[in-house]
Write a protein that holds these residues in place. Structure first.
Motif, PDB file in Angstrom:
ATOM      1  N   ARG A 246       0.857  -1.121   0.055  1.00  9.60           N
ATOM      2  CA  ARG A 246       0.211   0.033   0.062  1.00  9.60           C
ATOM      3  C   ARG A 246       0.890   1.181   0.022  1.00  9.60           C
ATOM      4  O   ARG A 246       1.659   1.216   0.807  1.00  9.60           O
TER       5      ARG A 246
ATOM      6  N   GLY B  72      -8.347   2.889   6.198  1.00  9.30           N
ATOM      7  CA  GLY B  72      -8.663   1.671   5.660  1.00  9.30           C
ATOM      8  C   GLY B  72      -7.784   1.203   4.415  1.00  9.30           C
ATOM      9  O   GLY B  72      -7.472   0.006   4.418  1.00  9.30           O
ATOM     10  N   PHE B  73      -7.208   2.226   3.797  1.00  6.50           N
ATOM     11  CA  PHE B  73      -6.396   1.943   2.507  1.00  6.50           C
ATOM     12  C   PHE B  73      -5.175   1.394   3.098  1.00  6.50           C
ATOM     13  O   PHE B  73      -4.522   0.353   2.598  1.00  6.50           O
ATOM     14  N   LEU B  74      -4.548   1.632   4.319  1.00  8.65           N
ATOM     15  CA  LEU B  74      -3.172   1.482   4.619  1.00  8.65           C
ATOM     16  C   LEU B  74      -3.258   0.050   5.640  1.00  8.65           C
ATOM     17  O   LEU B  74      -2.522  -0.264   5.564  1.00  8.65           O
ATOM     18  N   ASN B  75      -4.506  -0.350   6.054  1.00  5.59           N
ATOM     19  CA  ASN B  75      -4.939  -1.374   6.879  1.00  5.59           C
ATOM     20  C   ASN B  75      -4.842  -2.515   6.048  1.00  5.59           C
ATOM     21  O   ASN B  75      -5.940  -2.958   5.455  1.00  5.59           O
TER      22      ASN B  75
ATOM     23  N   ARG C 286     -15.212  -3.733  10.724  1.00  2.00           N
ATOM     24  CA  ARG C 286     -14.558  -2.386  11.500  1.00  2.00           C
ATOM     25  C   ARG C 286     -15.628  -1.295  10.986  1.00  2.00           C
ATOM     26  O   ARG C 286     -15.699  -0.410  11.989  1.00  2.00           O
ATOM     27  N   PHE C 287     -16.156  -1.131   9.793  1.00  2.00           N
ATOM     28  CA  PHE C 287     -17.286  -0.228   9.561  1.00  2.00           C
ATOM     29  C   PHE C 287     -18.432  -0.149  10.459  1.00  2.00           C
ATOM     30  O   PHE C 287     -18.922   0.996  10.965  1.00  2.00           O
TER      31      PHE C 287
ATOM     32  N   GLU D  77      -5.070  -6.146   6.524  1.00  2.00           N
ATOM     33  CA  GLU D  77      -5.255  -7.309   7.517  1.00  2.00           C
ATOM     34  C   GLU D  77      -4.320  -8.600   7.461  1.00  2.00           C
ATOM     35  O   GLU D  77      -4.157  -9.057   6.451  1.00  2.00           O
TER      36      GLU D  77
ATOM     37  N   TYR E 193     -13.751  -6.899   2.817  1.00  2.00           N
ATOM     38  CA  TYR E 193     -13.722  -5.093   2.461  1.00  2.00           C
ATOM     39  C   TYR E 193     -15.197  -4.659   2.210  1.00  2.00           C
ATOM     40  O   TYR E 193     -15.959  -5.357   1.505  1.00  2.00           O
TER      41      TYR E 193
ATOM     42  N   LEU F  21     -16.337   7.982  -2.423  1.00  2.00           N
ATOM     43  CA  LEU F  21     -16.220   7.376  -1.327  1.00  2.00           C
ATOM     44  C   LEU F  21     -16.461   8.305  -0.057  1.00  2.00           C
ATOM     45  O   LEU F  21     -17.220   8.105   0.898  1.00  2.00           O
TER      46      LEU F  21
ATOM     47  N   THR G 103     -17.172   0.594  -3.173  1.00  2.00           N
ATOM     48  CA  THR G 103     -16.117  -0.376  -2.689  1.00  2.00           C
ATOM     49  C   THR G 103     -15.145   0.523  -1.940  1.00  2.00           C
ATOM     50  O   THR G 103     -14.623   1.446  -2.423  1.00  2.00           O
ATOM     51  N   ILE G 104     -14.765  -0.022  -0.568  1.00  2.00           N
ATOM     52  CA  ILE G 104     -13.835   0.883   0.038  1.00  2.00           C
ATOM     53  C   ILE G 104     -12.924  -0.296   0.520  1.00  2.00           C
ATOM     54  O   ILE G 104     -12.689  -1.049   1.561  1.00  2.00           O
ATOM     55  N   LYS G 105     -11.753  -0.537  -0.216  1.00  2.00           N
ATOM     56  CA  LYS G 105     -10.609  -1.690  -0.163  1.00  2.00           C
ATOM     57  C   LYS G 105     -10.027  -1.174   1.147  1.00  2.00           C
ATOM     58  O   LYS G 105      -9.667  -0.124   1.237  1.00  2.00           O
ATOM     59  N   GLY G 106      -9.579  -2.253   1.893  1.00  2.00           N
ATOM     60  CA  GLY G 106      -8.750  -2.161   2.950  1.00  2.00           C
ATOM     61  C   GLY G 106      -9.805  -1.908   4.183  1.00  2.00           C
ATOM     62  O   GLY G 106      -9.151  -2.247   5.412  1.00  2.00           O
ATOM     63  N   LEU G 107     -10.848  -1.283   4.322  1.00  2.00           N
ATOM     64  CA  LEU G 107     -11.655  -1.071   5.274  1.00  2.00           C
ATOM     65  C   LEU G 107     -12.880  -2.321   5.533  1.00  2.00           C
ATOM     66  O   LEU G 107     -13.503  -2.582   4.552  1.00  2.00           O
ATOM     67  N   THR G 108     -12.527  -2.984   6.685  1.00  2.00           N
ATOM     68  CA  THR G 108     -13.383  -4.126   6.486  1.00  2.00           C
ATOM     69  C   THR G 108     -14.881  -3.882   7.056  1.00  2.00           C
ATOM     70  O   THR G 108     -15.084  -3.075   7.773  1.00  2.00           O
TER      71      THR G 108
END
Lengths: 402, 242
Positions: free
Chosen positions: A284, A372-375, B97-98, A377, B129, A351, B89-94
């Motif tokens: 990322r 979210g982008f940097l995370n 979590r949201f 998992e 995500y 977004l 779509t918001i990639k990286g944000l599960t």
């Protein structure tokens, strides 16, 4: 390798990253100095490691002074060893077999400088067969001196069936320092053993950083790395390479936050050498200021069946920032299945609008999107390490909106 | 509760909605129907205050306050929340979590979240995500869930039924009934006769939006059978006769 060849290699540039004159930095041994705890704590808090690092760290080196060896005795009870590399090479004869075996000293001017002038400073960690060290080992490499070249050589050996969670923090106080950091890291992950390695970097706008890392993972072993850089630098270039044996696994995660006018040339490479090996590279990249990020990644499929996947995402958070994503997959075996995906974009209005409609302010929406982008998992990382990373990402995201 | 008075809406200076009037009270279900391009999505987004929709005339008041120009997040805090037709779509944000974040933000009790997530069957999506690699039906169920999770006073739902199978429609309707009974009002944009039938008893009024204006508002029986029989333009001429 003879000294002549190494001296010649001192002028050999790296194929990647801006070429830097080593004469800018003091390569010679440094005078003894007094290290202020306050200064150590300042760097530590930048890395998200909290206070009291002098007592907490298993290995803390500031410039050339080794300040902390707190866990050493406790680890020794279990047969594990944490030592300065120089000491390990003197006391344990067999360590020589692992020294400068994965990284060639004449690879480029930085490896040559480390080979010639590091005096084998850096950390050595050995975990004996079957020993599982669950609590993370903290190693910290700090610089407080101006115009200085911190040259390090780290060796980690996780023997067969053993486990180690290693966190390394490298940093300087949040001020101009004009120094060079070169860390040579040679990591050996034995049969059915596991190494999770987290590295967090916090540098300054005039720092030059050139880590050189090579990892070899034995049959059925696993290597998980998590690299975070979120401070300004003058230039940083690294391209760690992981060789996987039969049925071995590797996941390389990296988070690069480009700041001000820094050049960040960050790569990751996996070589699938053994049957049934599998590797994944997740990166990322967040471009801010007028930074330039090269996100390189490469997976080579030499054995089959094997699998490899690259996911490289970039987010441009400033009109003047640039991200170049360079994913490469190369196969010499028909049974190697290699895939990659790469995308670069900006934070879309859509977004932000979506989060606004769910009660987020514009600032909160940007922060949430960046977080979210940097995370990435990474369930394979231990909880304590995930906490450190979570704090770091929250810190980065909170700075997104000032 | 929410009053929309003589509102005109423009996008980049071009008027797209004219003279919109709505009066929504607690626990009411207002249905908005109309042909494609008639301005249904624009109406919901304009009420919410989302860009690029701009209210250029008239007023929107909520619980006595003029909220016409308030930013969307302030409106959301007041209890007006919109469900997107096509959430991004918001990639990286599960999703999990949201969900946690929304629950914290809107002080949602666990039991309420549990009931909704069970009805809409969204729990399996929490590890993914947000809206990433989900089917059309999963996205719709999830977006409806996230919107209703905020315990809105008014939920603006933009075609939660499009591309959704009958089973999901039943679940969606069940969830809407639960929140209506809790006191939430709903403005529902829909094309689905099946969903309308399922919610028929709860429908307060049906608004027919045509060419950017509400041409007719009436009870279910006054509107839907005519639309089904004559289509929008044919039915509108019937309404005029009525």
């Amino acid at each position: 390798m003879d000294r002549e060849a190494l001296l010649k290699a001192l002028s050999k540039p790296s194929p990647y990253g801006p070429d830097v004159e080593l004469s800018r930095f003091n390569l010679g041994p440094a005078e003894r100095e007094r290290i202020e705890e306050k200064e150590v704590n300042r760097i530590s808090s930048r890395l998200g490691f909290g206070k009291d690092l002098l007592r907490k760290a298993d290995y803390l080196q500031v410039n050339e002074s080794i300040l902390s060896r707190s866990m050493r005795e406790k680890l020794a009870e279990r047969g594990a060893v944490v030592l300065p590399t120089s000491e390990a090479l003197k006391k344990l004869d067999w360590v020589k077999e692992y020294s400068w075996r994965l990284v060639r000293p004449d690879t480029d001017k930085y490896t040559a400088a480390a080979s010639l002038y590091s005096n084998e400073l850096g950390f050595f960690i050995y975990v004996p067969p079957g020993t599982k060290i669950k609590d993370p080992i903290y190693t910290c490499l700090f610089i407080t001196r101006r115009g200085y070249a911190q040259l390090l050589h780290n060796i980690v050996i996780v023997d067969d069936g053993a486990e180690l969670n290693l966190i390394t923090g490298c940093g300087v106080p949040d001020q101009p320092i004009g120094s060079l950091h070169v860390g040579i890291s040679e990591y050996y992950v034995g049969r059915k053993s596991k190494l999770t390695y987290t590295m967090i970097h916090a540098w300054a706008p005039d720092m030059v950083v050139r880590p050189r890392t090579v990892v070899r993972v034995g049959e059925g072993g696993e290597y998980v790395s998590y690299y975070v850089i979120y401070s300004p630098v003058e230039s940083l270039q690294t391209y760690p390479k992981v060789y996987l044996g039969e049925n071995a696994r590797a996941t390389l995660n990296s988070i690069v936050v480009g700041e001000s006018r820094g050049v960040y040339d960050v790569g990751s490479a996996i070589v699938l050498e053994g049957r049934d090996s599998a590797g994944e590279i997740l990166s990322r990249n967040l471009g801010r200021g007028s930074s330039l990020i090269y996100a390189r990644s490469r997976i080579e499929g030499r054995a089959g069946p094997s699998r490899g996947h690259i996911e490289c995402l970039g987010l441009i958070d400033d009109d003047n920032a640039t991200i170049e994503s360079l994913p490469e997959i190369s196969s010499s075996n028909p049974e190697a299945i290699l895939t990659h995906e790469a995308a670069i974009g900006k934070i879309s209005e859509d977004l932000i609008n979506y989060l606004l409609s769910k009660g987020f302010s514009e600032e909160e929406a940007r922060t949430a999107i960046i977080k979210g982008f940097l995370n990435i998992e990474e369930p394979k990382l231990p909880q304590q390490i995930r906490e450190v990373i979570k704090r770091t990402i929250e810190y980065i995201a909170s700075r997104a909106t000032g | 509760m929410l009053e929309v008075r003589e509102v005109d809406v423009a996008v980049s200076g071009r008027r797209i909605l004219t003279n919109i009037n709505m009066d929504i009270k607690s626990r009411e279900l207002h249905v908005v129907i109309g042909p494609n391009g008639s301005g249904k999505t624009s109406l919901l987004n304009a009420i919410m205050g989302l860009k690029p929709y701009e209210v250029i005339k008239g007023s929107i008041t909520f619980e006595g306050s003029n909220i016409t120009l308030e930013p969307p997040y302030v409106k959301a805090k007041r209890g007006i929340v919109v469900a997107y037709q096509l959430p991004p779509t918001i990639k990286g944000l599960t999703t999990g979590r949201f969900v946690e974040e929304l629950m914290k933000r809107f002080k949602v009790e666990g039991s309420y979240a549990e009931v909704l997530s069970e009805i809409l069957e969204v729990k399996d999506l929490f590890t993914r995500y947000l809206f990433d690699k989900m089917s059309g039906g999963e996205k719709k169920r999830l977006e409806t869930f996230l919107t209703l999770l905020t315990k809105p006073k008014i939920a603006l739902l933009d075609e939660p039924d499009s591309g959704v199978d009958i089973e999901s429609l039943n679940k969606m309707s069940e969830a809407l009934k639960v929140v209506l009974n809790r006191g939430t009002s709903i403005v529902l944009v829909t094309h689905s006769p099946h969903m309308l039938k399922l919610l028929r008893e709860h429908i307060t009024v049906v608004h027919v939006l045509y060419g950017g204006t509400i041409m007719y508002s009436g009870l279910y029986d006054e509107v839907i059978p005519y639309i089904e029989k004559y289509g929008f333009s044919g039915a509108l001429s019937q309404f005029v006769r009525v």
